[in-house]
Design a protein around this motif. Sequence first.
Motif, PDB file in Angstrom:
ATOM      1  N   LYS A   1      65.666   4.473  17.598  1.00  0.00           N
ATOM      2  CA  LYS A   1      66.310   5.149  16.476  1.00  0.00           C
ATOM      3  C   LYS A   1      65.227   5.840  15.656  1.00  0.00           C
ATOM      4  CE  LYS A   1      68.904   4.039  12.245  1.00  0.00           C
ATOM      5  NZ  LYS A   1      69.458   2.931  11.438  1.00  0.00           N
ATOM      6  N   VAL A   2      65.469   7.088  15.294  1.00  0.00           N
ATOM      7  CA  VAL A   2      64.516   7.871  14.504  1.00  0.00           C
ATOM      8  C   VAL A   2      65.243   8.450  13.295  1.00  0.00           C
ATOM      9  CG1 VAL A   2      62.918   9.821  14.497  1.00  0.00           C
ATOM     10  CG2 VAL A   2      63.224   8.478  16.586  1.00  0.00           C
ATOM     11  N   VAL A   3      64.672   8.254  12.096  1.00  0.00           N
ATOM     12  CA  VAL A   3      65.273   8.795  10.869  1.00  0.00           C
ATOM     13  C   VAL A   3      64.205   9.589  10.113  1.00  0.00           C
ATOM     14  CG1 VAL A   3      66.517   8.296   8.742  1.00  0.00           C
ATOM     15  CG2 VAL A   3      66.798   6.791  10.716  1.00  0.00           C
ATOM     16  N   VAL A   4      64.575  10.799   9.688  1.00  0.00           N
ATOM     17  CA  VAL A   4      63.684  11.657   8.903  1.00  0.00           C
ATOM     18  C   VAL A   4      64.164  11.650   7.449  1.00  0.00           C
ATOM     19  CG1 VAL A   4      62.669  13.956   8.659  1.00  0.00           C
ATOM     20  CG2 VAL A   4      63.368  13.130  10.925  1.00  0.00           C
TER      21      VAL A   4
ATOM     22  N   ILE B   1      67.522  13.186   6.092  1.00  0.00           N
ATOM     23  CA  ILE B   1      67.913  14.584   6.318  1.00  0.00           C
ATOM     24  C   ILE B   1      68.089  14.901   7.803  1.00  0.00           C
ATOM     25  CG2 ILE B   1      66.913  15.487   4.195  1.00  0.00           C
ATOM     26  CD1 ILE B   1      64.429  16.276   5.821  1.00  0.00           C
ATOM     27  N   ASN B   2      67.673  13.995   8.667  1.00  0.00           N
ATOM     28  CA  ASN B   2      67.791  14.250  10.103  1.00  0.00           C
ATOM     29  C   ASN B   2      67.547  12.945  10.848  1.00  0.00           C
ATOM     30  OD1 ASN B   2      67.935  15.590  12.611  1.00  0.00           O
ATOM     31  ND2 ASN B   2      66.942  17.404  11.746  1.00  0.00           N
ATOM     32  N   GLY B   3      67.767  12.971  12.138  1.00  0.00           N
ATOM     33  CA  GLY B   3      67.506  11.769  12.918  1.00  0.00           C
ATOM     34  C   GLY B   3      68.151  11.813  14.283  1.00  0.00           C
ATOM     35  N   ALA B   4      67.945  10.749  15.041  1.00  0.00           N
ATOM     36  CA  ALA B   4      68.495  10.665  16.394  1.00  0.00           C
ATOM     37  C   ALA B   4      68.464   9.224  16.871  1.00  0.00           C
ATOM     38  CB  ALA B   4      67.697  11.554  17.342  1.00  0.00           C
ATOM     39  N   VAL B   5      69.410   8.881  17.719  1.00  0.00           N
ATOM     40  CA  VAL B   5      69.391   7.625  18.461  1.00  0.00           C
ATOM     41  C   VAL B   5      69.405   8.002  19.930  1.00  0.00           C
ATOM     42  CG1 VAL B   5      70.593   5.471  18.964  1.00  0.00           C
ATOM     43  CG2 VAL B   5      70.617   6.375  16.642  1.00  0.00           C
ATOM     44  N   VAL B   6      68.343   7.631  20.642  1.00  0.00           N
ATOM     45  CA  VAL B   6      68.193   8.106  22.018  1.00  0.00           C
ATOM     46  C   VAL B   6      67.767   6.976  22.954  1.00  0.00           C
ATOM     47  CG1 VAL B   6      67.604  10.471  21.334  1.00  0.00           C
ATOM     48  CG2 VAL B   6      65.789   8.783  21.594  1.00  0.00           C
ATOM     49  N   ARG B   7      67.945   7.240  24.241  1.00  0.00           N
ATOM     50  CA  ARG B   7      67.509   6.306  25.280  1.00  0.00           C
ATOM     51  C   ARG B   7      66.585   7.064  26.228  1.00  0.00           C
ATOM     52  NH1 ARG B   7      69.498   4.516  30.473  1.00  0.00           N
ATOM     53  NH2 ARG B   7      68.968   2.309  30.816  1.00  0.00           N
ATOM     54  N   GLY B   8      65.487   6.427  26.589  1.00  0.00           N
ATOM     55  CA  GLY B   8      64.554   7.025  27.532  1.00  0.00           C
ATOM     56  C   GLY B   8      64.387   6.132  28.751  1.00  0.00           C
TER      57      GLY B   8
END
Length: 199
Positions: free
Chosen positions: A140-143, A152-159
């Motif tokens: 999880k990434v939060v800006v 103001i932005n972000g993403a939840v991703v799988r690699g």
Amino acid sequence: MRRFITSLPGKVISQVVIAALILPAVTLALFTRASAQIATLPSWAVTEFVNRVSPGTKYGSFAADSLGTELGKSGDIDVVSPDSIKRAIENLSITSPVDSQVNLLRLAQEVKSSAIVKGELVKYQVDQVAGGKQGSVTMKVVVYDSASGVSINGAVVRGVSSVRAGNVSDDTLIQDAISQATGTAVREIKSHKLPSATV
């Protein structure tokens, strides 16, 4: 004098004088434009990721470095160096990964960044698959905006790493999966409309 101006040497000298007078103004205009573009580049600080699986391991730092590298490749974000963030954390006497919103914003002000990024490694593992082993990670990434503290932005991703045979280490597979995930996270973040500053 009029005869000299209309002659070939006179015309050449006139053109040289005109070019010499115009060139400084053109150079100044181009330099001012380039300086303005550099000045408006947003500065982002990426902090060590919180590791929810095994706190204290190196994966949180690796994820932060990987995300910072991917953001830097975009060319429109100035990423604060990990060394500057480390010095700022020491100056503020706070822990890393940053443990509270207040300390996160203090860190952003210390490094003078317009945004600060916080991340979490939610899950990672290595699985046996046909032909070898494969690592996977969910993050999880939060800006956050440094001035307001609002996300103001972000993403939840799988690699997912490539499948590798032989005696490849779990560390290598997990780091590969983290690199894949941070690349995806940056693409998602960039696909969202980012706030732009006005000059």
